[in-house]
Design a protein around this motif. Structure first.
Motif, short mmCIF file in Angstrom:
data_model
loop_
_atom_site.label_atom_id
_atom_site.label_comp_id
_atom_site.label_asym_id
_atom_site.label_seq_id
_atom_site.Cartn_x
_atom_site.Cartn_y
_atom_site.Cartn_z
N ARG A 1 98.76 44.21 70.97
CA ARG A 1 98.40 45.53 70.47
C ARG A 1 96.69 45.44 70.29
O ARG A 1 96.10 46.39 70.48
CB ARG A 1 98.93 45.87 69.40
CG ARG A 1 98.86 47.21 68.93
CD ARG A 1 100.05 47.64 68.03
NE ARG A 1 99.48 48.81 67.31
CZ ARG A 1 98.80 48.82 66.19
NH1 ARG A 1 98.47 47.76 65.64
NH2 ARG A 1 98.50 49.99 65.81
N VAL A 2 96.07 44.36 69.82
CA VAL A 2 94.85 44.20 69.68
C VAL A 2 94.19 43.09 70.69
O VAL A 2 94.79 41.99 70.61
CB VAL A 2 94.51 43.91 68.26
CG1 VAL A 2 93.09 43.90 67.96
CG2 VAL A 2 95.14 44.93 67.27
N VAL B 1 94.88 48.03 71.99
CA VAL B 1 95.32 48.09 73.34
C VAL B 1 96.58 49.07 73.50
O VAL B 1 97.53 49.08 72.90
CB VAL B 1 95.73 46.90 73.97
CG1 VAL B 1 96.41 47.09 75.36
CG2 VAL B 1 94.76 45.61 73.73
N PRO B 2 96.34 50.13 74.38
CA PRO B 2 97.68 51.38 74.25
C PRO B 2 98.89 50.59 75.02
O PRO B 2 98.79 49.52 75.64
CB PRO B 2 96.86 52.32 75.14
CG PRO B 2 96.01 51.82 75.82
CD PRO B 2 95.31 50.67 74.84
N ASP C 1 100.26 43.66 77.65
CA ASP C 1 100.52 42.46 78.08
C ASP C 1 102.03 42.19 77.86
O ASP C 1 102.36 41.63 76.66
CB ASP C 1 99.74 41.07 78.27
CG ASP C 1 100.57 39.93 78.74
OD1 ASP C 1 101.47 40.05 79.40
OD2 ASP C 1 99.77 38.99 78.78
N ARG C 2 103.09 42.68 78.38
CA ARG C 2 104.48 42.57 77.80
C ARG C 2 104.99 41.09 77.74
O ARG C 2 105.93 40.81 76.91
CB ARG C 2 105.53 43.35 78.58
CG ARG C 2 105.14 45.10 78.89
CD ARG C 2 106.20 45.75 79.65
NE ARG C 2 105.81 47.05 79.29
CZ ARG C 2 106.98 47.82 78.95
NH1 ARG C 2 107.98 47.33 78.93
NH2 ARG C 2 106.49 48.99 78.58
N GLY C 3 104.11 40.12 78.34
CA GLY C 3 104.71 39.05 78.29
C GLY C 3 104.32 38.34 77.00
O GLY C 3 104.81 37.22 76.32
N ALA D 1 89.55 49.51 62.32
CA ALA D 1 88.41 49.33 63.05
C ALA D 1 88.93 49.16 64.63
O ALA D 1 87.99 49.52 65.44
CB ALA D 1 88.08 48.01 62.63
N ALA D 2 89.98 48.61 64.93
CA ALA D 2 90.36 48.40 66.25
C ALA D 2 90.35 49.75 67.00
O ALA D 2 90.11 49.75 68.28
CB ALA D 2 91.75 47.57 66.58
#
Lengths: 111, 392
Positions: B231-232, B239-240, B245-247, B376-377
């Motif tokens: 997610r970050v 990261v939406p 990256d589902r992995g 922040a992210a």
């Protein structure tokens, strides 16, 4: 333990006949359940008098002692084993008198 | 152990101190005498004795003391409590810490301290306040529990659903503060809080396995937290979901979350709010891409339970994915009067406008979102998106 329950109000002499009927019914329930200690309505805060007897001569002055938008329009003192019982009872009391309530524990007598 | 002692003595301070004293005694004696055959029972017995000693010292006339001597005066050396009683005490402790008569911030602090066992400095750090401030907050809350007569009791069956909702709100708040930290100068995801929230939810789920909303809460947290590392980005940017990256997702956590959601579906009982949110997250984490029609259907159910503007915003975003961006934007725009001060509203609007090619209004919406965001992210992500919006 005992709890003082203040009836929060922002208008003067605002009680209605329907509310009085509901309050009477609620009070009977309190008495039947052994929770009743005392209850009363209060005159408007503008009728209050402040007393200061700490000096040589007592001083009496026109109240209220603090100007607020809301005040206690009446109160109950109830007996309940714990806060959850008191809250549940007074949720009904709030509905009966159609006002918000503030509940505070009465300090126990020092042992 | 603190829960058991608090139940016995009706006083959190005595329970905590006695537990600490028992541990100190163990550290002193076990290296010399050897570790007892049942260390847990030994600690509980020792702590019980310490608590009784302390109450004797403090007040021989105290009613608590009389009661304790009456009931527990003879402390049995075998000392082992049946497991059921300990679980019961833990549950009581959760309900007392999350009592609605306490301020929300006090409930959170008390739950982390008394149930989670975090230290005062740890909790203070998690909520960015001074140790002394947090210490005072916890002390005040404990004083209120005692002075106001908050009972050490699991609520009656009739009151349980409402009280459980209050407990879940505390756990979700702890989780969210960890998952989307609101202060700009902290790490974007704080695992000490998300991890603790999951641990507490798991415990509550074990204690109340039939409470659907507790199961839903645990599943929801697991399914959100499973995506944590994706997610970050390494650059510290959010990261939406669609770009993750589902992995990198935690497959075990997702499997556990899906199993919990399925168990609720199998029960045939109408789901509550957290179960619906868990189901939505189960759809997001199922297969290679989100099935937006299912997500919209679940949000339709959720709106019937909770018609708050934030739920309607999320539904609008899902409708945008299912029916097209224009349809989504129209629904989002309807929420402007209610959500104008909420960063996620402007971020969602900015995303739709950008994808529709409306460059200048998109930039304005990004600016507003950046101004209102705290994480922040998230700010880093929104800023990059805004700067990438150019007339084509």
């Amino acid at each position: 333990m005992q709890y003082l329950v203040n009836v929060i109000d922002g208008r003067s002499n605002s009680g209605t006949a329907e509310e009085m009927v509901a309050i009477d019914a609620f009070n009977e329930k309190l008495q039947a359940g052994g929770h009743w200690v005392f209850a009363a309505g209060l005159a408007d805060p503008t009728v209050s008098t402040v007393i200061d007897g700490r000096g040589d001569e007592p001083i009496f002055s026109d109240g209220p002692f603090v100007e607020t938008k809301e005040w206690a329009a009446g109160f109950w003192i109830i007996e309940a084993p714990d806060l959850d019982v008191a809250l549940k009872l007074m949720a009904e009391g709030s509905k009966a008198c159609n006002r918000r309530l503030e509940l505070r524990p009465v300090l126990p007598e020092p042992q | 152990m603190v829960a058991t002692l608090a139940k016995r003595f009706g006083d959190l301070d005595i329970a905590e101190d006695a537990a600490a004293e028992a541990f100190a005694t163990a550290i002193e004696r076990w290296p010399v005498d050897g570790i007892p055959p049942n260390p847990g029972a030994w600690l509980t017995t020792t702590a019980t004795r310490k608590a009784i000693d302390r109450m004797r010292r403090e007040s021989t006339r105290d009613a608590k003391h009389r009661e304790a001597e009456l009931v527990y005066g003879r402390v049995d050396d075998s000392g082992a409590e049946p497991l059921g009683a300990i679980d019961d005490d833990r549950l009581r402790l959760i309900f007392i810490c999350c009592h609605p008569a306490l301020a929300m911030e006090a409930r959170v602090a008390l739950t982390l301290r008394m149930v989670g066992g975090l230290s005062v400095p740890e909790i203070a750090r998690a909520f960015l306040v001074q140790d002394t401030t947090m210490g005072a907050r916890i002390t005040r809350a404990k004083a209120k529990i005692s002075a106001a007569g908050i009972p050490f009791r699991v609520p009656s069956a009739e009151d349980l659903p409402a009280r459980l909702t209050g407990v879940l709100a505390v756990l979700f708040l702890i989780f969210n503060e960890g998952y989307l930290a609101s202060a700009p100068d902290t790490a974007p995801v704080r695992e000490e809080l998300t991890g603790e929230a999951i641990r507490l939810s798991r415990m509550l789920h074990q204690l109340l396995p039939d409470a659907g909303e507790v199961t839903g809460m645990l599943a929801l947290m697991l399914l959100i937290d499973a995506r944590r590392s994706a997610r970050v980005s390494s650059a510290g940017e959010l990261v939406p979901l669609g770009d993750q990256d589902r992995g990198q997702w935690d497959a075990a956590q997702i499997a556990e979350g899906h199993a919990l959601v399925r168990s609720r579906l199998a029960s045939g009982i109408a789901p509550g709010r957290y179960q619906l949110l868990a189901a939505i997250n189960a759809v997001h984490t199922d297969g290679d891409a989100t099935d937006w029609a299912q997500v919209v259907a679940l949000y339709d159910q959720l709106v019937r339970l909770d018609g708050s503007p934030i739920v309607r915003l999320n539904r609008a975003i899902a409708v945008g994915e299912r029916d097209g961006l224009e349809a989504g934007l129209a629904l989002v725009d309807d929420l402007e009067p209610e959500l104008a001060g909420y960063h996620a509203y402007h971020a969602a609007r900015a995303d739709l406008l950008r994808r529709l090619g409306r460059v200048s209004t998109a930039r304005e919406a990004y600016d507003t979102a950046i101004g209102l965001a705290g994480n922040a992210a998230e700010i880093a992500f929104l800023t990059r998106r805004r700067d990438a919006v150019r007339p084509s």
